[in-house]
Design an enzyme around this catalytic site. Structure first.
Site, PDB file in Angstrom:
ATOM      1  N   ASP A 184      -4.837 -12.656   3.066  1.00 35.55           N
ATOM      2  CA  ASP A 184      -3.763 -11.748   3.451  1.00 35.55           C
ATOM      3  C   ASP A 184      -4.121 -10.335   2.999  1.00 35.55           C
ATOM      4  O   ASP A 184      -5.151 -10.113   2.379  1.00 35.55           O
ATOM      5  CB  ASP A 184      -2.449 -12.187   2.795  1.00 35.55           C
ATOM      6  CG  ASP A 184      -2.602 -12.299   1.284  1.00 35.55           C
ATOM      7  OD1 ASP A 184      -2.508 -11.260   0.605  1.00 35.55           O
ATOM      8  OD2 ASP A 184      -2.860 -13.415   0.785  1.00 35.55           O
ATOM      9  N   ASP A 241      -2.195  -8.602   0.861  1.00 40.67           N
ATOM     10  CA  ASP A 241      -1.372  -8.362  -0.320  1.00 40.67           C
ATOM     11  C   ASP A 241      -0.061  -7.704   0.112  1.00 40.67           C
ATOM     12  O   ASP A 241       0.584  -8.182   1.041  1.00 40.67           O
ATOM     13  CB  ASP A 241      -2.151  -7.536  -1.350  1.00 40.67           C
ATOM     14  CG  ASP A 241      -1.588  -7.670  -2.757  1.00 40.67           C
ATOM     15  OD1 ASP A 241      -1.162  -8.783  -3.113  1.00 40.67           O
ATOM     16  OD2 ASP A 241      -1.584  -6.679  -3.497  1.00 40.67           O
TER      17      ASP A 241
END
Length: 202
Positions: A121, A123
């Site tokens: 991802d 973050d």
């Protein structure tokens, strides 16, 4: 990921660590109890093993990046947006919750240590991507699991053949600063597996 170009499902072989943990102190070192040792930790990952893993990742067709600074946070909660942005400003490339204290303990144990970082991802910093959730992390880890296995299958035979004289295997050679004559017998016995070859017999 803390970088646009380190995208979800990419593989990164980090070469630096930034420790932002707070409550892992008892497990940071094998030493104490009357035996002090200071290992070199300028390069926290084994650079030789890193090179092998990166080449293996490329060999199996992964989108791989060689190098990057992994900031290790305490967890278990994910970062706030402010923390994520500050970590980017500090020059960190990845954020995770592992590698500390593992990397430090591996160096003290004279073991080569490296990480295959699987980007899951962006973050919390990315304005156009959803903030990280546990479900997002798990789903992308599962997607990358087979890639990780392929990298290890390709890397292990090479590592076994090439890493017999890596500098990591001698990390304690000049690290022990305590006079062997004053090391308590119990501490010497407890750490004999690590330091016995460097201490004169008593």
């Amino acid at each position: 990921s803390l970088r646009q170009d380190y995208a979800p499902l990419d593989i990164v072989i980090p070469d630096q660590l930034f420790d932002r943990t707070r409550h892992r102190e008892p497990e940071y070192t094998f030493f104490g109890g009357g035996l002090v040792a200071h290992v070199s930790f300028a390069d926290p990952f084994c650079l030789n093993l890193n090179a092998i893993l990166y080449q293996a990742a490329r060999t199996v067709g992964a989108t791989a990046h060689n190098g990057g600074t992994l900031v290790v946070i305490e967890g278990p909660a994910f970062s706030t947006k402010a923390e994520s942005r500050i970590n980017r400003q500090l020059g960190c490339d990845l954020v995770g919750m592992t590698a500390i204290p593992e990397a430090k303990l591996a160096r003290e144990a004279e073991m080569g240590y490296a990480a295959i970082a699987m980007v899951t991802d962006y973050d919390a910093w990315h304005e156009t991507h959803d903030v990280v959730t546990a479900d997002m992390v798990v789903q992308n880890l599962l997607k990358n699991a087979e890639t990780g296995k392929q990298i290890l299958r390709a890397a292990l035979p090479i590592a076994d053949a090439q890493l017999h004289d890596c500098v990591c295997l001698h990390a304690l050679e000049n690290a022990i600063v305590t006079n062997p004559a004053v090391i308590p017998p119990a501490t010497r016995a407890k750490l004999d597996l690590l330091v016995g070859k460097y201490l004169p017999l008593t």
